[in-house]
Design a protein around this motif. Structure first.
Motif, PDB file in Angstrom:
ATOM      1  N   ARG A  39       0.841  -1.200   0.000  1.00 39.73           N
ATOM      2  CA  ARG A  39       0.000   0.000   0.000  1.00 39.73           C
ATOM      3  C   ARG A  39       0.877   1.251   0.000  1.00 39.73           C
ATOM      4  O   ARG A  39       0.612   2.211  -0.720  1.00 39.73           O
ATOM      5  N   ARG A  40       1.932   1.193   0.772  1.00 39.10           N
ATOM      6  CA  ARG A  40       2.850   2.324   0.853  1.00 39.10           C
ATOM      7  C   ARG A  40       3.567   2.560  -0.471  1.00 39.10           C
ATOM      8  O   ARG A  40       3.726   3.700  -0.921  1.00 39.10           O
ATOM      9  N   ILE A  41       4.005   1.485  -1.136  1.00 34.10           N
ATOM     10  CA  ILE A  41       4.667   1.617  -2.436  1.00 34.10           C
ATOM     11  C   ILE A  41       3.728   2.254  -3.452  1.00 34.10           C
ATOM     12  O   ILE A  41       4.119   3.161  -4.208  1.00 34.10           O
ATOM     13  N   VAL A  42       2.494   1.797  -3.488  1.00 34.18           N
ATOM     14  CA  VAL A  42       1.518   2.353  -4.421  1.00 34.18           C
ATOM     15  C   VAL A  42       1.315   3.839  -4.163  1.00 34.18           C
ATOM     16  O   VAL A  42       1.297   4.660  -5.099  1.00 34.18           O
ATOM     17  N   GLN A  43       1.178   4.218  -2.917  1.00 32.31           N
ATOM     18  CA  GLN A  43       0.952   5.628  -2.584  1.00 32.31           C
ATOM     19  C   GLN A  43       2.154   6.494  -2.947  1.00 32.31           C
ATOM     20  O   GLN A  43       1.999   7.612  -3.458  1.00 32.31           O
ATOM     21  N   ILE A  44       3.353   5.992  -2.716  1.00 29.96           N
ATOM     22  CA  ILE A  44       4.556   6.752  -3.084  1.00 29.96           C
ATOM     23  C   ILE A  44       4.606   6.950  -4.594  1.00 29.96           C
ATOM     24  O   ILE A  44       4.855   8.060  -5.083  1.00 29.96           O
ATOM     25  N   LYS A 277       7.989  -1.347  -7.614  1.00 34.54           N
ATOM     26  CA  LYS A 277       8.882  -0.244  -7.227  1.00 34.54           C
ATOM     27  C   LYS A 277       9.521   0.348  -8.484  1.00 34.54           C
ATOM     28  O   LYS A 277      10.670   0.079  -8.812  1.00 34.54           O
ATOM     29  N   ARG A 278       8.750   1.176  -9.164  1.00 38.72           N
ATOM     30  CA  ARG A 278       9.192   1.715 -10.454  1.00 38.72           C
ATOM     31  C   ARG A 278      10.406   2.621 -10.316  1.00 38.72           C
ATOM     32  O   ARG A 278      11.182   2.782 -11.279  1.00 38.72           O
ATOM     33  N   PHE A 279      10.608   3.228  -9.165  1.00 43.32           N
ATOM     34  CA  PHE A 279      11.708   4.186  -8.981  1.00 43.32           C
ATOM     35  C   PHE A 279      12.742   3.685  -7.973  1.00 43.32           C
ATOM     36  O   PHE A 279      13.387   4.476  -7.293  1.00 43.32           O
ATOM     37  N   LYS A 280      12.903   2.374  -7.899  1.00 50.11           N
ATOM     38  CA  LYS A 280      13.886   1.806  -6.974  1.00 50.11           C
ATOM     39  C   LYS A 280      15.302   2.191  -7.368  1.00 50.11           C
ATOM     40  O   LYS A 280      16.142   2.508  -6.516  1.00 50.11           O
ATOM     41  N   THR A 281      15.612   2.152  -8.663  1.00 50.82           N
ATOM     42  CA  THR A 281      16.929   2.565  -9.158  1.00 50.82           C
ATOM     43  C   THR A 281      16.915   4.075  -9.357  1.00 50.82           C
ATOM     44  O   THR A 281      16.081   4.602 -10.092  1.00 50.82           O
ATOM     45  N   GLU A 284      22.498   8.773  -9.911  1.00 45.58           N
ATOM     46  CA  GLU A 284      23.584   8.943  -8.942  1.00 45.58           C
ATOM     47  C   GLU A 284      23.381  10.212  -8.129  1.00 45.58           C
ATOM     48  O   GLU A 284      23.152  11.294  -8.658  1.00 45.58           O
ATOM     49  N   GLY A 285      23.426  10.048  -6.817  1.00 45.77           N
ATOM     50  CA  GLY A 285      23.271  11.188  -5.914  1.00 45.77           C
ATOM     51  C   GLY A 285      21.846  11.499  -5.520  1.00 45.77           C
ATOM     52  O   GLY A 285      21.618  12.275  -4.586  1.00 45.77           O
ATOM     53  N   ALA A 286      20.881  10.898  -6.192  1.00 40.05           N
ATOM     54  CA  ALA A 286      19.471  11.158  -5.878  1.00 40.05           C
ATOM     55  C   ALA A 286      19.054  10.295  -4.686  1.00 40.05           C
ATOM     56  O   ALA A 286      19.470   9.141  -4.566  1.00 40.05           O
ATOM     57  N   PRO A 287      18.238  10.833  -3.785  1.00 37.52           N
ATOM     58  CA  PRO A 287      17.821  10.052  -2.615  1.00 37.52           C
ATOM     59  C   PRO A 287      16.860   8.935  -2.995  1.00 37.52           C
ATOM     60  O   PRO A 287      16.128   9.023  -3.980  1.00 37.52           O
ATOM     61  N   ALA A 288      16.867   7.866  -2.198  1.00 39.37           N
ATOM     62  CA  ALA A 288      15.907   6.781  -2.388  1.00 39.37           C
ATOM     63  C   ALA A 288      14.501   7.300  -2.087  1.00 39.37           C
ATOM     64  O   ALA A 288      14.327   8.187  -1.249  1.00 39.37           O
ATOM     65  N   VAL A 289      13.519   6.751  -2.771  1.00 42.32           N
ATOM     66  CA  VAL A 289      12.157   7.265  -2.587  1.00 42.32           C
ATOM     67  C   VAL A 289      11.283   6.347  -1.757  1.00 42.32           C
ATOM     68  O   VAL A 289      10.178   6.749  -1.359  1.00 42.32           O
ATOM     69  N   TYR A 290      11.746   5.134  -1.468  1.00 37.70           N
ATOM     70  CA  TYR A 290      10.903   4.188  -0.735  1.00 37.70           C
ATOM     71  C   TYR A 290      11.292   4.041   0.739  1.00 37.70           C
ATOM     72  O   TYR A 290      10.786   3.165   1.420  1.00 37.70           O
ATOM     73  N   LYS A 291      12.198   4.895   1.224  1.00 43.08           N
ATOM     74  CA  LYS A 291      12.522   4.891   2.639  1.00 43.08           C
ATOM     75  C   LYS A 291      11.391   5.545   3.417  1.00 43.08           C
ATOM     76  O   LYS A 291      10.834   6.551   2.992  1.00 43.08           O
ATOM     77  N   LYS A 292      11.083   4.997   4.592  1.00 43.32           N
ATOM     78  CA  LYS A 292       9.941   5.491   5.373  1.00 43.32           C
ATOM     79  C   LYS A 292      10.075   6.952   5.735  1.00 43.32           C
ATOM     80  O   LYS A 292       9.095   7.685   5.802  1.00 43.32           O
TER      81      LYS A 292
END
Length: 297
Positions: A39-44, A277-281, A284-292
């Protein structure tokens, strides 16, 4: 458990479609409640791709997606086990006369089929319509029993030529040059290897440029196939062959693919495969988007 699930799907294949869709709705609401990680992945994903939408709109869209996802899962019961005459009654083709004629033409072609919840329905419909075997690239399931069931379902018409990702692309190119039709779904994050970063719904996304490369090396035109769920079953919308594609610019071609996909998503945003997780990769230098810590608004 896998054997019991398959037995259940065989049983559900006899249900009327409205009843099966009601059951799918209940399952989707249940999954929404008990699988918070997805649910969280979908919302992100939705917040990144639809920044103009309010929290309430994102919540509604995400919940609707879980329902569509669950309904499409249960629909595999009749897609893979009901009599083919019933399956064909529930699959409707739409598109211009030119697009339908181009789809039926002899010669190589690549059908870009993005990951909407109806992807398997569209693939099956294509094998029912095509005059010769359609090539697919399959990714094996981790569970051997489920892998056998999925492969049997996807190949139930017998009009399928399977390829597997671990075999490489040499055989695929050879098939295209011999006039095959290739059903291709490269719109997922397969990691940084051989990916390029292009915009997807306004967000940099690692995207495999295989559509452009296969089209160029296989000397094959491209057309898109978007499958949407309807109350009566599924609707397969086929486009006319893309003009000026591929070009010498792989990056630009891959961006065009994502732009065409974005247009399709805007029509039925709840039916795209947002649980991935479409934006897992990340660049370079960009923050991860799936961290809580990074999902608050």
């Amino acid at each position: 458990m896998s054997v019991l699930f398959i037995a259940l799907m065989r049983f559900l294949s006899h249900w009327p479609l409205p009843a099966l869709r009601v059951l799918g709705h209940v399952l989707g609401v249940l999954l929404w409640a008990v699988v918070p990680s997805r649910r969280r992945i979908v919302q992100i994903n939705l917040r990144l791709c639809f920044p103009h939408k309010s929290d309430a709109e994102i919540h509604h869209l995400a919940r609707a997606h879980f329902v569509q996802f669950a309904q499409s899962l249960l629909d595999r019961a009749w897609l893979w086990h009901a009599p083919l005459r019933l399956v064909e009654q529930r699959l409707k083709w739409v598109g211009s006369d030119l697009a339908m004629a181009q789809l039926a033409q002899e010669g190589p072609k690549i059908v870009f089929a993005p990951h909407f919840v109806g992807l398997d329905a569209g693939g099956l419909a294509l094998t029912l319509k095509a005059s010769k075997p359609v090539a697919f690239i399959f990714v094996p399931q981790h569970n051997k029993v489920m892998d056998a069931w999925v492969n049997q379902g996807r190949q139930r018409t017998g009009n399928v030529k399977p390829y597997f990702r671990h075999e490489g692309v040499k055989h695929i190119m050879s098939g295209l040059r011999q006039g095959e039709m290739l059903h291709l779904s490269p719109d997922m994050d397969f990691g940084p290897e051989e990916s390029v970063f292009v915009s997807f719904m306004g967000v940099p996304a690692a995207t495999v440029p295989s559509l452009s490369r296969f089209a160029r090396l296989g000397r094959a035109p491209v057309m898109s196939l978007v499958t949407r769920m309807t109350p009566q079953g599924y609707e397969m919308e086929v486009s006319e062959m893309w003009s000026d594609f591929p070009t010498a610019d792989v990056q630009a071609d891959t961006q065009r693919m994502n732009d065409e996909l974005a247009k399709a998503i805007e029509r039925t945003p709840d039916q795209y495969y947002w649980v991935h997780k479409r934006f897992k990769t990340r660049p370079e230098g960009a923050p991860a988007v799936y961290k809580k810590a990074e999902i608050s608004r």
